[in-house]
Design a protein around this motif. Structure first.
Motif, PDB file in Angstrom:
ATOM      1  N   PHE A   1       0.829  -1.213   0.000  1.00 46.64           N
ATOM      2  CA  PHE A   1       0.000   0.000   0.000  1.00 46.64           C
ATOM      3  C   PHE A   1       0.861   1.259   0.000  1.00 46.64           C
ATOM      4  O   PHE A   1       0.645   2.190  -0.789  1.00 46.64           O
ATOM      5  CB  PHE A   1      -0.949   0.011   1.195  1.00 46.64           C
ATOM      6  N   HIS A   2       1.838   1.332   0.913  1.00 46.39           N
ATOM      7  CA  HIS A   2       2.650   2.549   1.008  1.00 46.39           C
ATOM      8  C   HIS A   2       3.464   2.774  -0.265  1.00 46.39           C
ATOM      9  O   HIS A   2       3.729   3.917  -0.655  1.00 46.39           O
ATOM     10  CB  HIS A   2       3.570   2.477   2.231  1.00 46.39           C
ATOM     11  N   GLU A   3       3.832   1.699  -0.921  1.00 45.44           N
ATOM     12  CA  GLU A   3       4.579   1.796  -2.164  1.00 45.44           C
ATOM     13  C   GLU A   3       3.744   2.424  -3.270  1.00 45.44           C
ATOM     14  O   GLU A   3       4.185   3.365  -3.945  1.00 45.44           O
ATOM     15  CB  GLU A   3       5.028   0.398  -2.570  1.00 45.44           C
ATOM     16  N   ILE A   4       2.522   1.943  -3.462  1.00 49.01           N
ATOM     17  CA  ILE A   4       1.687   2.512  -4.523  1.00 49.01           C
ATOM     18  C   ILE A   4       1.280   3.940  -4.176  1.00 49.01           C
ATOM     19  O   ILE A   4       1.200   4.806  -5.053  1.00 49.01           O
ATOM     20  CB  ILE A   4       0.455   1.618  -4.826  1.00 49.01           C
ATOM     21  N   ASP A   5       1.073   4.212  -2.884  1.00 52.68           N
ATOM     22  CA  ASP A   5       0.763   5.580  -2.459  1.00 52.68           C
ATOM     23  C   ASP A   5       1.918   6.516  -2.813  1.00 52.68           C
ATOM     24  O   ASP A   5       1.701   7.619  -3.341  1.00 52.68           O
ATOM     25  CB  ASP A   5       0.491   5.598  -0.955  1.00 52.68           C
ATOM     26  N   ALA A   6       3.147   6.083  -2.550  1.00 52.50           N
ATOM     27  CA  ALA A   6       4.310   6.920  -2.857  1.00 52.50           C
ATOM     28  C   ALA A   6       4.475   7.122  -4.356  1.00 52.50           C
ATOM     29  O   ALA A   6       4.809   8.228  -4.815  1.00 52.50           O
ATOM     30  CB  ALA A   6       5.572   6.278  -2.264  1.00 52.50           C
ATOM     31  N   LEU A   7       4.238   6.080  -5.138  1.00 57.24           N
ATOM     32  CA  LEU A   7       4.381   6.190  -6.585  1.00 57.24           C
ATOM     33  C   LEU A   7       3.325   7.119  -7.184  1.00 57.24           C
ATOM     34  O   LEU A   7       3.609   7.872  -8.117  1.00 57.24           O
ATOM     35  CB  LEU A   7       4.306   4.801  -7.220  1.00 57.24           C
ATOM     36  N   VAL A   8       2.116   7.065  -6.649  1.00 51.77           N
ATOM     37  CA  VAL A   8       1.067   7.978  -7.113  1.00 51.77           C
ATOM     38  C   VAL A   8       1.478   9.419  -6.833  1.00 51.77           C
ATOM     39  O   VAL A   8       1.353  10.299  -7.704  1.00 51.77           O
ATOM     40  CB  VAL A   8      -0.277   7.642  -6.437  1.00 51.77           C
ATOM     41  N   ARG A   9       1.988   9.680  -5.632  1.00 52.30           N
ATOM     42  CA  ARG A   9       2.436  11.036  -5.292  1.00 52.30           C
ATOM     43  C   ARG A   9       3.593  11.461  -6.188  1.00 52.30           C
ATOM     44  O   ARG A   9       3.655  12.607  -6.651  1.00 52.30           O
ATOM     45  CB  ARG A   9       2.854  11.097  -3.823  1.00 52.30           C
ATOM     46  N   LEU A  10       4.534  10.543  -6.419  1.00 47.72           N
ATOM     47  CA  LEU A  10       5.700  10.854  -7.232  1.00 47.72           C
ATOM     48  C   LEU A  10       5.327  11.162  -8.677  1.00 47.72           C
ATOM     49  O   LEU A  10       5.997  11.955  -9.343  1.00 47.72           O
ATOM     50  CB  LEU A  10       6.680   9.677  -7.186  1.00 47.72           C
TER      51      LEU A  10
END
Length: 267
Positions: free
Chosen positions: A219-228
């Motif tokens: 979850f935190h990985e996809i959240d970070a990629l969306v923000r990036l």
């Protein structure tokens, strides 16, 4: 994306039968309800990414939405177009790479089903994909991603069956997704997945065994990629395309489904 179970997906009709258990109207209604919830209006156009037989795009067209689909497999594109014509409908079906494509016009709503995001192996793949999708969306457009639940990434449970058989019109199709011999790379977070498709009809029978790398996401990985990516914000997340299933560790939650809204002015 040349190594994405190409042989497996080339048998489009058998694939369509194998995944005939999908409740496409229910899935689409969930997408449309999410769009209305976050935009206070109805979506008028839709795109199905990694569309395969284009079942979701065709059903959206039946509802009156202008529908598009995208798939890497030429066989799937031909099959999806034939299926839509047989239904008396017209969809725009493009053959191409989900990391870099261009629609003839923007759509209100896009979705990717069945964990097809797993073929985005690198962070660069994900970012390019998100930015490409954002360019295809209207203002406040939504992109909804049906991804595997993180419990599958951490091997702390099993969210879905990996072997099944479907039958239709004297045709029997069996699928086995994954094998005990498949290897996991903990650095890349990828598994070389073995996919088996067995088919038997009055005219032919056979088996396809195909292997391809697939990535799992936290979850935190996809959240970070969306923000990036700089082009989306995550405005919601649910645990199934069945209505009323929140994202959690409960067994009823078997998917991770981020709901992304296009950021105005960024693309």
């Amino acid at each position: 994306m040349s190594d994405n179970h190409t042989q497996f997906y080339s048998r489009a009709k058998y694939y369509d039968i194998a995944f005939g258990f999908k409740n496409v109207p229910e899935e689409n209604q969930t997408l449309l309800d999410l769009y209305r919830k976050h935009n206070d209006r109805d979506a008028r156009s839709f795109m199905d990414i990694g569309a395969g037989p284009a079942s979701n795009a065709i059903e959206m067209a039946q509802r009156g939405l202008k529908s598009f689909a995208l798939d890497y497999s030429a066989e799937m594109v031909r099959y999806g177009l034939e299926k839509s014509r047989h239904a008396g409908l017209s969809i725009g079906y493009l053959q191409g790479d989900m990391r870099n494509f261009k629609l003839p016009e923007r759509v209100d709503l896009a979705a990717i089903f069945m964990d097809s995001t797993s073929y985005l192996i690198t962070n660069e793949d994900v970012i390019n994909h998100l930015r490409t999708v954002a360019k295809s969306l209207t203002k406040d457009g939504l992109y909804i991603l049906e991804m595997s639940h993180p419990r599958d990434a951490f091997k702390v449970g099993k969210s879905a069956g990996t072997e099944w058989t479907e039958r239709q019109d004297n045709i029997e199709v069996s699928v086995q997704w994954g094998d005990k011999s498949d290897t996991f790379d903990p650095i890349k977070q990828t598994t070389t997945v073995t996919a088996r498709l067995k088919y038997k009809s009055p005219r032919e029978q056979g088996e396809i065994v195909d292997r391809s790398e697939q990535r799992c996401f936290t979850f935190h990985e996809i959240d970070a990629l969306v923000r990036l990516s700089g082009c989306f914000k995550m405005i919601d997340i649910i645990g199934s395309l069945k209505p009323g299933v929140p994202f959690s560790n409960e067994q009823a939650c078997w998917r991770m489904i981020p709901v992304l809204m296009r950021l105005d002015g960024q693309i």
